[in-house]
Design a protein around this motif. Structure first.
Motif, PDB file in Angstrom:
ATOM      1  N   ASP A 264      -4.837   9.914  31.362  1.00 25.08           N
ATOM      2  CA  ASP A 264      -5.984   9.793  32.337  1.00 25.08           C
ATOM      3  C   ASP A 264      -5.535   9.943  33.866  1.00 25.08           C
ATOM      4  O   ASP A 264      -4.496   9.351  34.003  1.00 25.08           O
ATOM      5  CB  ASP A 264      -7.046   8.667  32.096  1.00 25.08           C
ATOM      6  CG  ASP A 264      -6.343   7.318  32.504  1.00 25.08           C
ATOM      7  OD1 ASP A 264      -6.760   6.810  33.371  1.00 25.08           O
ATOM      8  OD2 ASP A 264      -5.447   6.859  31.513  1.00 25.08           O
ATOM      9  N   PHE A 265      -6.459  10.478  34.634  1.00 31.48           N
ATOM     10  CA  PHE A 265      -5.997  10.637  35.986  1.00 31.48           C
ATOM     11  C   PHE A 265      -5.799   9.239  36.722  1.00 31.48           C
ATOM     12  O   PHE A 265      -5.018   9.218  37.658  1.00 31.48           O
ATOM     13  CB  PHE A 265      -7.037  11.475  36.934  1.00 31.48           C
ATOM     14  CG  PHE A 265      -6.562  11.816  38.020  1.00 31.48           C
ATOM     15  CD1 PHE A 265      -5.579  12.149  38.585  1.00 31.48           C
ATOM     16  CD2 PHE A 265      -7.469  11.166  39.261  1.00 31.48           C
ATOM     17  CE1 PHE A 265      -5.127  12.509  39.939  1.00 31.48           C
ATOM     18  CE2 PHE A 265      -7.237  11.048  40.540  1.00 31.48           C
ATOM     19  CZ  PHE A 265      -5.841  11.827  40.937  1.00 31.48           C
ATOM     20  N   TYR A 268      -2.516   8.039  36.046  1.00 35.17           N
ATOM     21  CA  TYR A 268      -1.318   8.904  36.795  1.00 35.17           C
ATOM     22  C   TYR A 268      -1.393   8.469  38.344  1.00 35.17           C
ATOM     23  O   TYR A 268      -0.247   8.311  38.855  1.00 35.17           O
ATOM     24  CB  TYR A 268      -1.836  10.236  36.580  1.00 35.17           C
ATOM     25  CG  TYR A 268      -0.846  11.364  37.408  1.00 35.17           C
ATOM     26  CD1 TYR A 268       0.113  11.681  36.532  1.00 35.17           C
ATOM     27  CD2 TYR A 268      -1.022  11.425  38.606  1.00 35.17           C
ATOM     28  CE1 TYR A 268       1.422  12.522  37.096  1.00 35.17           C
ATOM     29  CE2 TYR A 268      -0.015  12.581  39.359  1.00 35.17           C
ATOM     30  CZ  TYR A 268       0.937  12.865  38.622  1.00 35.17           C
ATOM     31  OH  TYR A 268       2.116  13.809  39.219  1.00 35.17           O
ATOM     32  N   ILE A 301      -3.964  18.173  28.018  1.00 36.62           N
ATOM     33  CA  ILE A 301      -4.301  17.498  29.050  1.00 36.62           C
ATOM     34  C   ILE A 301      -5.632  18.283  29.418  1.00 36.62           C
ATOM     35  O   ILE A 301      -6.105  19.674  28.971  1.00 36.62           O
ATOM     36  CB  ILE A 301      -3.530  17.798  30.526  1.00 36.62           C
ATOM     37  CG1 ILE A 301      -4.028  16.879  31.618  1.00 36.62           C
ATOM     38  CG2 ILE A 301      -3.404  19.198  30.695  1.00 36.62           C
ATOM     39  CD1 ILE A 301      -2.914  16.956  32.572  1.00 36.62           C
ATOM     40  N   TYR A 305      -8.236  17.025  34.803  1.00 33.97           N
ATOM     41  CA  TYR A 305      -7.277  16.145  34.968  1.00 33.97           C
ATOM     42  C   TYR A 305      -5.985  16.882  35.461  1.00 33.97           C
ATOM     43  O   TYR A 305      -5.252  16.534  36.531  1.00 33.97           O
ATOM     44  CB  TYR A 305      -6.734  15.403  33.836  1.00 33.97           C
ATOM     45  CG  TYR A 305      -5.597  14.556  33.748  1.00 33.97           C
ATOM     46  CD1 TYR A 305      -4.760  13.901  34.903  1.00 33.97           C
ATOM     47  CD2 TYR A 305      -5.225  14.055  32.614  1.00 33.97           C
ATOM     48  CE1 TYR A 305      -3.679  13.322  34.963  1.00 33.97           C
ATOM     49  CE2 TYR A 305      -4.020  13.034  32.512  1.00 33.97           C
ATOM     50  CZ  TYR A 305      -3.249  12.722  33.751  1.00 33.97           C
ATOM     51  OH  TYR A 305      -2.377  11.802  33.736  1.00 33.97           O
ATOM     52  N   GLN A 308      -6.589  17.819  39.335  1.00 32.26           N
ATOM     53  CA  GLN A 308      -6.618  16.410  40.064  1.00 32.26           C
ATOM     54  C   GLN A 308      -5.038  15.766  40.438  1.00 32.26           C
ATOM     55  O   GLN A 308      -4.783  15.534  41.293  1.00 32.26           O
ATOM     56  CB  GLN A 308      -7.215  15.462  39.291  1.00 32.26           C
ATOM     57  CG  GLN A 308      -8.902  15.569  39.304  1.00 32.26           C
ATOM     58  CD  GLN A 308      -9.383  14.433  38.667  1.00 32.26           C
ATOM     59  OE1 GLN A 308      -9.165  14.285  37.501  1.00 32.26           O
ATOM     60  NE2 GLN A 308     -10.243  13.665  39.174  1.00 32.26           N
TER      61      GLN A 308
END
Length: 382
Positions: A264-265, A268, A301, A305, A308
Motif C-alpha cells: 500500500d502507498f 511505501y 500493484i 499506487y 503515486q
C-alpha cells in the motif's frame, strides 16, 4: 532528464529469458514503455544463465540445464544494445545455496561451505539454505562468478541484492568463523545471534567483501556500476547483516535499490521518507532508486499506487526506481505498461552517468528537482 528506470527480469514465473525471440520482443516493449535499464538474473537455484567456467570447474555444471546450447545473457546483451537499454546482471541467489533442497548440489559437493546456526545445523531462513558467506573460499567463488561476467560481456554493471552480500543473523557458528572470532576476542561468539557487537563483527566481514568486489570490478573497467538491492535498513542489518549505511559511507556502491516491497502507498511513503531524511545525504541521494514490488504471486500493484510511488519519489528528489518484476507490466493486457507509457514515463529519460551519480551530480540534481516543484506550483496557480 536523467532517471533510473529499471526492471528485473526473472526466471521464476516468467518465460522472458526462455528464447532469443522472447528477449528481443521484451527489449522492444520496455523501450516503448519508457524504461532505460534491465537487471536480468544470471545466478539462481545453483546455476548460471551464462556458460560459467567457475561453475564448470567447481561443480561440473556449466550452465542452467534448461539453457544448454544457448547463452541467454549474451542474447540479452545484444538485444538490449540494439534498442539502447543498459544491462546490469543480477546475482539473485547470492550466498543462498538452495531453496527447500537441504543445500542442493552446492552443499552436496562442498559440505564444508555450509553456514551453521548456534546448534550446528545447516542455516536455513524463510526456506533458503545458505552458504557460509563469511568463509574466504565461499567469497572467492562468488567473486569469481561476478568477475567472469564482468570480463566476458558488454555490460554496464553488476548487481547484488538481499542475499548478496548477506547472511542470516543466525549464522556464523561454523568452525572456521568461531575460530576466527575466538582468535580476536579470546572467547566464543555469543549464543544470542542478535548481540550487537556480534552482529557488527559479522556485518563488517561482509562489508569488507563488498569492498573487495567493488575494487576488483573497477579494476576490470572503472566505468562499470556496482549496484546493490538490499533489504531495508536497519531490519536488513539485524536480520541479514547488511550494513548499507556503511556501504554508502565507504563508497562501495554506485547505485542502491532498497526493496520497499510494501503493498500500500502509505507504507511505501513512510519508508521512502525515512530513507531520504535519515539514511541518505545530499551526496548519496543521487544513488538511490528504490525497488518497488509490482507483482508477486497473485498480487499486482494498482495503477493508482504505481503512479503515486513514482511521483512521490520525484517529490523527495529520488530520480528513479526498479520494478520487481517484468511480468507485472504484461498483466491484464499490459495495463501497467500503458499507465507508465502514457503518464510518468511519457517523456524519455537517459540513464544517469557515473559522474552524475557521484558528488558532482548532487547540486544539479537538487536544484532541478526544486525548479520542477516551482514549475508545478506556478502551473497550479495560473
Amino acid at each position: 532528464m536523467a532517471e533510473i528506470r529499471g526492471v528485473w527480469l526473472t526466471t521464476t514465473d516468467s518465460k522472458v529469458l526462455k528464447s532469443k525471440q522472447r528477449i528481443a520482443e521484451a527489449m522492444d516493449f520496455l523501450v516503448e514503455t519508457g524504461f532505460n535499464a534491465v537487471f536480468p538474473v544470471v545466478w539462481n537455484k545453483a546455476v548460471t544463465l551464462y556458460p560459467s567456467q567457475t561453475m564448470q570447474q567447481t561443480f561440473g555444471v556449466e550452465i542452467d540445464p534448461m539453457c544448454i546450447g544457448r547463452d541467454p545473457l549474451e542474447e540479452l546483451v545484444l538485444e538490449a544494445r540494439r534498442v539502447g537499454l543498459k544491462v546490469i546482471p543480477w546475482f539473485e541467489y547470492g550466498f543462498a545455496s538452495s531453496y527447500n533442497l537441504n543445500g542442493g548440489i552446492l552443499l552436496q559437493r562442498k559440505p564444508d561451505w555450509a553456514a551453521r546456526d548456534c546448534k550446528g545445523n545447516l542455516l536455513k531462513k524463510n526456506g533458503f539454505e545458505w552458504l557460509n558467506s563469511l568463509d574466504p573460499q565461499v567469497q572467492e567463488f562468488l567473486l569469481n562468478l561476478v568477475l567472469e561476467v564482468v570480463k566476458n560481456y558488454d555490460i554496464d554493471g553488476v548487481q547484488g541484492d538481499d542475499r548478496f552480500p548477506a547472511l542470516p543473523c543466525e549464522g556464523g557458528y561454523d568452525q572456521v568463523t568461531v575460530t576466527r572470532y575466538r582468535q580476536q576476542f579470546h572467547h566464543n561468539p555469543p549464543q544470542n545471534p542478535k548481540d550487537w557487537q556480534w552482529l557488527k563483527w559479522r556485518a563488517n566481514i561482509l562489508t569488507d567483501f563488498l569492498a573487495r568486489l567493488y575494487q576488483e570490478v573497477k579494476a576490470v573497467n572503472p566505468n562499470l556500476l556496482v549496484s546493490m538491492a538490499p533489504n531495508i535498513y536497519d531490519w536488513a542489518f539485524k536480520e541479514y547483516l547488511q550494513d548499507s549505511p556503511t556501504w554508502l559511507k565507504r563508497g562501495l556502491v554506485d547505485i542502491i535499490h532498497p526493496q520497499i516491497y510494501r503493498r500500500d502507498f502509505r507504507s511505501y511513503q513512510a519508508i521512502a521518507d525515512k530513507l531520504v531524511n535519515q539514511q541518505f545525504t545530499d551526496a548519496t541521494l543521487p544513488k538511490l532508486a528504490p525497488g518497488i514490488l509490482m507483482k508477486l504471486g497473485s498480487y499486482c500493484i494498482s495503477p493508482e499506487y504505481l503512479v503515486q510511488a513514482i511521483e512521490y519519489n520525484r517529490q523527495l528528489g529520488i530520480q528513479g526506481e526498479i520494478f520487481f518484476f517484468y511480468e507485472g507490466l504484461r498483466e491484464n493486457n499490459n495495463t501497467l505498461a500503458k499507465v507508465l507509457r502514457n503518464g510518468t514515463y511519457n517523456k524519455s529519460a537517459s540513464f544517469p552517468s557515473l559522474s552524475y551519480l557521484s558528488r558532482d551530480g548532487v547540486r544539479e540534481n537538487k536544484s532541478s528537482s526544486i525548479w520542477q516543484g516551482v514549475e508545478r506550483l506556478l502551473k497550479n496557480i495560473f
